[in-house]
Motif scaffolding. Structure first.
Motif, PDB file in Angstrom:
ATOM      1  N   ALA A  79     -40.685 -61.894 -98.557  1.00 62.75           N
ATOM      2  CA  ALA A  79     -41.949 -61.745 -99.278  1.00 62.75           C
ATOM      3  C   ALA A  79     -41.957 -62.593-100.524  1.00 62.75           C
ATOM      4  CB  ALA A  79     -42.167 -60.279 -99.650  1.00 62.75           C
ATOM      5  N   GLU A  80     -40.770 -62.847-101.107  1.00 61.72           N
ATOM      6  CA  GLU A  80     -40.689 -63.688-102.293  1.00 61.72           C
ATOM      7  C   GLU A  80     -40.778 -65.158-101.941  1.00 61.72           C
ATOM      8  OE1 GLU A  80     -37.217 -62.760-104.519  1.00 61.72           O
ATOM      9  OE2 GLU A  80     -37.323 -60.619-104.095  1.00 61.72           O
ATOM     10  N   VAL A  81     -40.358 -65.513-100.717  1.00 67.80           N
ATOM     11  CA  VAL A  81     -40.282 -66.908-100.324  1.00 67.80           C
ATOM     12  C   VAL A  81     -41.542 -67.377 -99.604  1.00 67.80           C
ATOM     13  CG1 VAL A  81     -38.996 -68.632 -98.994  1.00 67.80           C
ATOM     14  CG2 VAL A  81     -37.801 -66.729-100.123  1.00 67.80           C
ATOM     15  N   ARG A  82     -42.081 -66.517 -98.688  1.00 65.42           N
ATOM     16  CA  ARG A  82     -43.177 -66.923 -97.818  1.00 65.42           C
ATOM     17  C   ARG A  82     -44.447 -67.141 -98.627  1.00 65.42           C
ATOM     18  NH1 ARG A  82     -44.033 -66.198 -92.398  1.00 65.42           N
ATOM     19  NH2 ARG A  82     -42.212 -64.853 -92.266  1.00 65.42           N
ATOM     20  N   PRO A  83     -45.035 -68.345 -98.588  1.00 64.87           N
ATOM     21  CA  PRO A  83     -46.277 -68.599 -99.317  1.00 64.87           C
ATOM     22  C   PRO A  83     -47.410 -67.801 -98.719  1.00 64.87           C
ATOM     23  CG  PRO A  83     -45.202 -70.642 -98.667  1.00 64.87           C
ATOM     24  CD  PRO A  83     -44.553 -69.536 -97.916  1.00 64.87           C
ATOM     25  N   GLU A  84     -48.341 -67.361 -99.566  1.00 65.24           N
ATOM     26  CA  GLU A  84     -49.524 -66.664 -99.076  1.00 65.24           C
ATOM     27  C   GLU A  84     -50.551 -67.658 -98.550  1.00 65.24           C
ATOM     28  OE1 GLU A  84     -50.072 -63.515 -98.736  1.00 65.24           O
ATOM     29  OE2 GLU A  84     -48.117 -62.898 -99.512  1.00 65.24           O
ATOM     30  N   GLY A  85     -51.104 -67.387 -97.377  1.00 64.31           N
ATOM     31  CA  GLY A  85     -52.188 -68.219 -96.837  1.00 64.31           C
ATOM     32  C   GLY A  85     -51.767 -69.597 -96.555  1.00 64.31           C
ATOM     33  N   GLY A 107     -45.377 -84.062 -93.279  1.00 59.70           N
ATOM     34  CA  GLY A 107     -45.719 -82.862 -92.526  1.00 59.70           C
ATOM     35  C   GLY A 107     -44.695 -81.750 -92.668  1.00 59.70           C
ATOM     36  N   GLY A 108     -43.406 -82.087 -92.619  1.00 64.68           N
ATOM     37  CA  GLY A 108     -42.360 -81.078 -92.761  1.00 64.68           C
ATOM     38  C   GLY A 108     -42.373 -80.429 -94.132  1.00 64.68           C
ATOM     39  N   GLY A 120     -45.913 -74.019 -96.845  1.00 64.58           N
ATOM     40  CA  GLY A 120     -46.944 -73.154 -96.286  1.00 64.58           C
ATOM     41  C   GLY A 120     -48.342 -73.617 -96.629  1.00 64.58           C
ATOM     42  N   ALA A 121     -48.539 -74.931 -96.701  1.00 61.73           N
ATOM     43  CA  ALA A 121     -49.805 -75.499 -97.172  1.00 61.73           C
ATOM     44  C   ALA A 121     -50.701 -76.000 -96.052  1.00 61.73           C
ATOM     45  CB  ALA A 121     -49.530 -76.636 -98.152  1.00 61.73           C
TER      46      ALA A 121
END
Length: 378
Positions: free
Chosen positions: A372-378, A265-266, A272-273
């Motif tokens: 913005a480079e690190v944070r996954p989209e969606g 889970g972690g 960000g999945a």
């Protein structure tokens, strides 16, 4: 075919869940540092022989027509074992018929001794049924022996082919590699998978530490899926080739996958999945996203602390009474319930890392671009 009565020992199950991933991680890192121009791998060839040798999967890997021989043999084994199960049922029915006929003969003899009416006729009929039942039993025994001999011959042929391939596998791999040589740059590459998290993109040291911990935890439990290949392969072979279904394969695997789901889970949060509804969220700026995450993290931490405390209570109670499953296998349940607390802890600390990252985005204007480079989209 002979029956298999193997039952997986508890110590082997738990030690396998710990040692196999460690061994696999060492092998993976060793292979990652070695440049290989060989299209076929000897270790993969042996792996396919072990988990799919009965089907000729290793021969398919070698692009060899001998795979057809394995497929034909295995198909024949399946067909013959259907007949083996059928004649086993016939044999069991014939043995029951013998017992029933003998019982009726004994009753008829007692009736004759007591001089009851028509007792002689009933004894004669019962004796004829006993003779017929013995003939049926003899036919069933002959049929059982015949089909068992055929199954044993096919099984011996299959094991002989596997043993030969086990010995000549290095030469087969070498010969195939000579026929297929990789050119520079050939081979499978997936940049999104090969690219590791860059520590320089994490705003704090604790973020880098937590990211590494959950990365190792996710990689560790990922190798459990390989264990499932071995176990379910054994179950299929034992059930359909040796007519010996297990009472532990399914239980051991669904418990393992339950622990995998919890411990990973972690790692999933780090990537960000997790599934979420983000129709509006994706349209926000990075700083606004961070503000929203800070607000929703309140509910996240309430849930995770509750899960951690409750999971630990479940584990402690289970450990105190040495709780085991109600199946014949009787596996210990306290390690599984410990995974509940461990998974909650890993998810909790990853939430802390994400919280610190969001705070840095809100406070430092330059961190929004970095995030913005690190944070996954969606």
């Amino acid at each position: 075919m002979p029956e298999i009565s193997f039952v997986l020992p508890h110590w082997l199950y738990w030690s396998g869940l710990i040692l196999f991933p460690l061994f696999a991680m060492v092998l993976f890192r060793k292979a990652a540092h070695q440049e290989s121009g060989q299209p076929l791998s000897l270790s993969l060839g042996y792996f396919l022989l072990v988990v799919g040798g009965f089907f000729g999967v290793h021969r398919l890997y070698l692009k060899s027509y001998w795979a057809l021989a394995f497929i034909a043999l295995f198909t024949s084994l399946l067909v013959v074992n259907v007949e083996v199960r059928s004649v086993r049922d016939d044999l069991s029915a014939a043995q029951n018929g013998i017992k029933l006929a003998e019982f009726k003969v004994q009753r008829a003899e007692k009736a004759v001794n007591k001089g009851r009416r028509n007792a002689e006729q009933r004894l004669s009929d019962a004796s004829q049924r006993l003779i017929s039942a013995r003939a049926s039993l003899e036919d069933a025994q002959q049929g059982s022996e015949r089909w068992n001999h055929i199954a044993q011959a096919l099984g011996a042929g299959m094991l002989l082919l596997l043993l030969i391939d086990l010995l000549v596998m290095p030469k087969l791999i070498q010969r195939r590699n000579q026929a297929e040589k990789l050119q520079p740059g050939d081979g499978f590459h997936c940049p999104s998978v090969e690219a590791e998290h860059q520590d320089s993109l994490e705003p704090f040291l604790i973020n880098r530490v937590i990211s590494r911990i959950n990365g190792l935890a996710g990689e560790f439990v990922a190798y459990w899926s390989v264990i499932a290949v071995f176990v379910y392969y054994y179950e299929v072979i034992a059930r359909y080739v040796f007519n010996s279904p297990t009472n532990w394969a399914h239980e051991s695997m669904f418990l393992m996958f339950g622990m995998q789901y919890l411990i990973a889970g972690g790692f999933v949060l780090r990537e960000g999945a997790h599934v979420r509804v983000d129709v509006i969220y994706n349209k926000l700026s990075n700083r606004t996203k961070a503000v929203v995450d800070l607000f929703t993290s309140i509910f996240f931490f309430i849930f995770m602390v509750t899960l951690l405390v409750t999971g630990w209570t479940f584990f402690y109670d289970s450990y105190e009474v040495n709780e085991v499953s109600i199946s014949e296998w009787g596996i210990q349940y306290w390690p599984i319930k410990l995974a509940l607390s461990l998974g909650a802890l890993l998810l909790l600390i990853q939430g802390v890392a994400q919280l610190l990252k969001d705070i840095s985005v809100v406070i430092k204007p330059g961190a929004a671009t970095l995030d913005a480079e690190v944070r996954p989209e969606g």
